[in-house]
Design a protein around this motif. Structure first.
Motif, PDB file in Angstrom:
ATOM      1  N   SER A  40      34.470  -2.609 -61.063  1.00 42.60           N
ATOM      2  CA  SER A  40      35.865  -2.982 -61.266  1.00 42.60           C
ATOM      3  C   SER A  40      36.757  -1.759 -61.134  1.00 42.60           C
ATOM      4  O   SER A  40      36.385  -0.656 -61.554  1.00 42.60           O
ATOM      5  CB  SER A  40      36.047  -3.595 -62.657  1.00 42.60           C
ATOM      6  N   GLU A  41      37.931  -1.957 -60.582  1.00 42.98           N
ATOM      7  CA  GLU A  41      38.892  -0.854 -60.505  1.00 42.98           C
ATOM      8  C   GLU A  41      39.292  -0.360 -61.891  1.00 42.98           C
ATOM      9  O   GLU A  41      39.781   0.764 -62.036  1.00 42.98           O
ATOM     10  CB  GLU A  41      40.133  -1.295 -59.723  1.00 42.98           C
ATOM     11  N   ASN A  42      39.073  -1.181 -62.900  1.00 45.59           N
ATOM     12  CA  ASN A  42      39.363  -0.781 -64.277  1.00 45.59           C
ATOM     13  C   ASN A  42      38.146  -0.193 -64.978  1.00 45.59           C
ATOM     14  O   ASN A  42      38.233   0.186 -66.149  1.00 45.59           O
ATOM     15  CB  ASN A  42      39.875  -1.989 -65.074  1.00 45.59           C
ATOM     16  N   GLY A  43      37.020  -0.125 -64.286  1.00 48.01           N
ATOM     17  CA  GLY A  43      35.814   0.415 -64.880  1.00 48.01           C
ATOM     18  C   GLY A  43      35.893   1.910 -65.085  1.00 48.01           C
ATOM     19  O   GLY A  43      36.587   2.621 -64.333  1.00 48.01           O
ATOM     20  N   VAL A  44      35.168   2.418 -66.069  1.00 42.45           N
ATOM     21  CA  VAL A  44      35.296   3.834 -66.413  1.00 42.45           C
ATOM     22  C   VAL A  44      34.721   4.755 -65.338  1.00 42.45           C
ATOM     23  O   VAL A  44      35.050   5.940 -65.292  1.00 42.45           O
ATOM     24  CB  VAL A  44      34.625   4.140 -67.769  1.00 42.45           C
ATOM     25  N   ALA A  45      33.862   4.227 -64.443  1.00 43.86           N
ATOM     26  CA  ALA A  45      33.267   5.069 -63.399  1.00 43.86           C
ATOM     27  C   ALA A  45      33.966   4.923 -62.050  1.00 43.86           C
ATOM     28  O   ALA A  45      33.559   5.566 -61.082  1.00 43.86           O
ATOM     29  CB  ALA A  45      31.783   4.742 -63.240  1.00 43.86           C
ATOM     30  N   ASP A 107      28.917   0.305 -72.932  1.00 43.91           N
ATOM     31  CA  ASP A 107      28.730   0.222 -74.375  1.00 43.91           C
ATOM     32  C   ASP A 107      28.725  -1.214 -74.880  1.00 43.91           C
ATOM     33  O   ASP A 107      29.529  -2.061 -74.449  1.00 43.91           O
ATOM     34  CB  ASP A 107      29.834   1.000 -75.096  1.00 43.91           C
ATOM     35  N   ARG A 108      27.801  -1.479 -75.820  1.00 45.09           N
ATOM     36  CA  ARG A 108      27.737  -2.726 -76.585  1.00 45.09           C
ATOM     37  C   ARG A 108      27.456  -2.361 -78.033  1.00 45.09           C
ATOM     38  O   ARG A 108      27.009  -1.252 -78.338  1.00 45.09           O
ATOM     39  CB  ARG A 108      26.629  -3.631 -76.060  1.00 45.09           C
ATOM     40  N   ASN A 113      24.289  -8.517 -80.903  1.00 48.31           N
ATOM     41  CA  ASN A 113      25.722  -8.694 -81.104  1.00 48.31           C
ATOM     42  C   ASN A 113      26.432  -8.739 -79.757  1.00 48.31           C
ATOM     43  O   ASN A 113      26.429  -7.749 -79.019  1.00 48.31           O
ATOM     44  CB  ASN A 113      26.269  -7.540 -81.955  1.00 48.31           C
ATOM     45  N   THR A 114      27.025  -9.864 -79.427  1.00 47.98           N
ATOM     46  CA  THR A 114      27.766  -9.982 -78.167  1.00 47.98           C
ATOM     47  C   THR A 114      29.280  -9.932 -78.379  1.00 47.98           C
ATOM     48  O   THR A 114      30.045 -10.139 -77.436  1.00 47.98           O
ATOM     49  CB  THR A 114      27.406 -11.298 -77.448  1.00 47.98           C
ATOM     50  N   SER A 120      34.127  -6.833 -70.979  1.00 43.59           N
ATOM     51  CA  SER A 120      33.993  -5.394 -71.229  1.00 43.59           C
ATOM     52  C   SER A 120      33.402  -4.685 -70.010  1.00 43.59           C
ATOM     53  O   SER A 120      33.000  -5.316 -69.031  1.00 43.59           O
ATOM     54  CB  SER A 120      33.075  -5.155 -72.434  1.00 43.59           C
ATOM     55  N   GLY A 121      33.319  -3.376 -70.104  1.00 40.53           N
ATOM     56  CA  GLY A 121      32.728  -2.617 -69.009  1.00 40.53           C
ATOM     57  C   GLY A 121      31.273  -2.933 -68.782  1.00 40.53           C
ATOM     58  O   GLY A 121      30.753  -2.772 -67.681  1.00 40.53           O
ATOM     59  N   ALA A 122      30.580  -3.402 -69.817  1.00 38.68           N
ATOM     60  CA  ALA A 122      29.168  -3.747 -69.700  1.00 38.68           C
ATOM     61  C   ALA A 122      28.955  -5.139 -69.128  1.00 38.68           C
ATOM     62  O   ALA A 122      27.836  -5.478 -68.717  1.00 38.68           O
ATOM     63  CB  ALA A 122      28.499  -3.659 -71.072  1.00 38.68           C
TER      64      ALA A 122
END
Length: 235
Positions: A40-45, A107-108, A113-114, A120-122
């Motif tokens: 995603s363009e919003n992803g941290v990488a 990260d989770r 736990n979902t 999210s990024g994951a």
């Protein structure tokens, strides 16, 4: 024979042999990390991998693989990357592990736990969710923790389905894809890679995509383009 002729002969002898890869009932696809933080363009990488993702048309090419798997009834195994709270307590890390933890990549909360996972990024890239949710065609294995499948159950799940051959793609090329390729080869699988259904970080003086594509060619039984694999499966 003069020096030039010797050099030309040496280059000819250095050409890699063609080994071939036959797709049959023992063949599955393995896709690593089709997740927002990479794609995603919003992803941290994205700042690191985005250029390569765009150049390779990786997002659309991975979607094509998911579609082909569903259409041709080829089992797809997804090997994701998750970090739980306890993973942030590791006592040492490699360079990219340290970076991934610092930017909260994948990260989770914990295994059970979902909360906060959706979007999210994951989480999976939205374009792939309808395919990954098809439990008849797709198996999501446990998360790998560094780069390769040594820490998850991918090899076990493949063996239990009597899979001998793997068509490999996903993110990122010179890290998780290449590490999966190496481990699958070492554990006796025949492996092909879809080179343009991967992408890698491009940083100053570091071209991960170039490194990955070189090693795919040197190690895999075959390297497909997405278009060629689609043509072959539809023929």
């Amino acid at each position: 024979m003069n020096t030039t002729e010797q050099a030309q002969q040496g280059k000819a002898e250095a050409q890699l042999p063609v080994t071939g890869f036959e797709i049959d009932a023992t063949t599955a696809m393995v896709i690593t990390d089709p997740q927002n933080d990479f794609l995603s363009e919003n992803g941290v990488a994205w700042a690191a991998v985005g250029e390569s993702v765009v150049e390779n048309n990786t997002i659309e090419n991975l979607k094509t693989l998911f579609m082909l798997g569903a259409k041709k009834n080829i089992h797809i195994f997804v090997s994701p990357h998750y970090y739980y709270e306890h993973d942030h307590k590791w006592k040492f890390e490699g360079a990219l592990e340290k970076l991934m933890h610092a930017i909260t990549m994948f990260d989770r909360g914990d295994q059970l736990n979902t909360k906060g996972f959706e979007g999210s990024g994951a989480d999976w890239l939205p374009e792939y969710k309808e395919y990954i949710s098809n439990k008849d065609n797709v198996t999501v294995v446990g998360p790998h923790k560094v780069f390769g499948p040594e820490t998850n159950d991918l090899v076990l799940q493949l063996r239990k389905q009597k899979i001998d051959k793997v068509i490999l793609a996903g993110m990122s090329g010179n890290l998780c894809v290449e590490s999966h390729m190496r481990e699958l080869l070492e554990t006796g699988f025949e492996v092909a890679v879809v080179g343009d259904a991967t992408a890698s970080a491009k940083l100053p003086n570091l071209n991960g995509d170039q490194a990955a594509q070189t090693n795919f060619m040197m190690m895999a039984s075959h390297v497909y383009t997405t278009a060629k694999l689609k043509e072959l499966l539809n023929s």
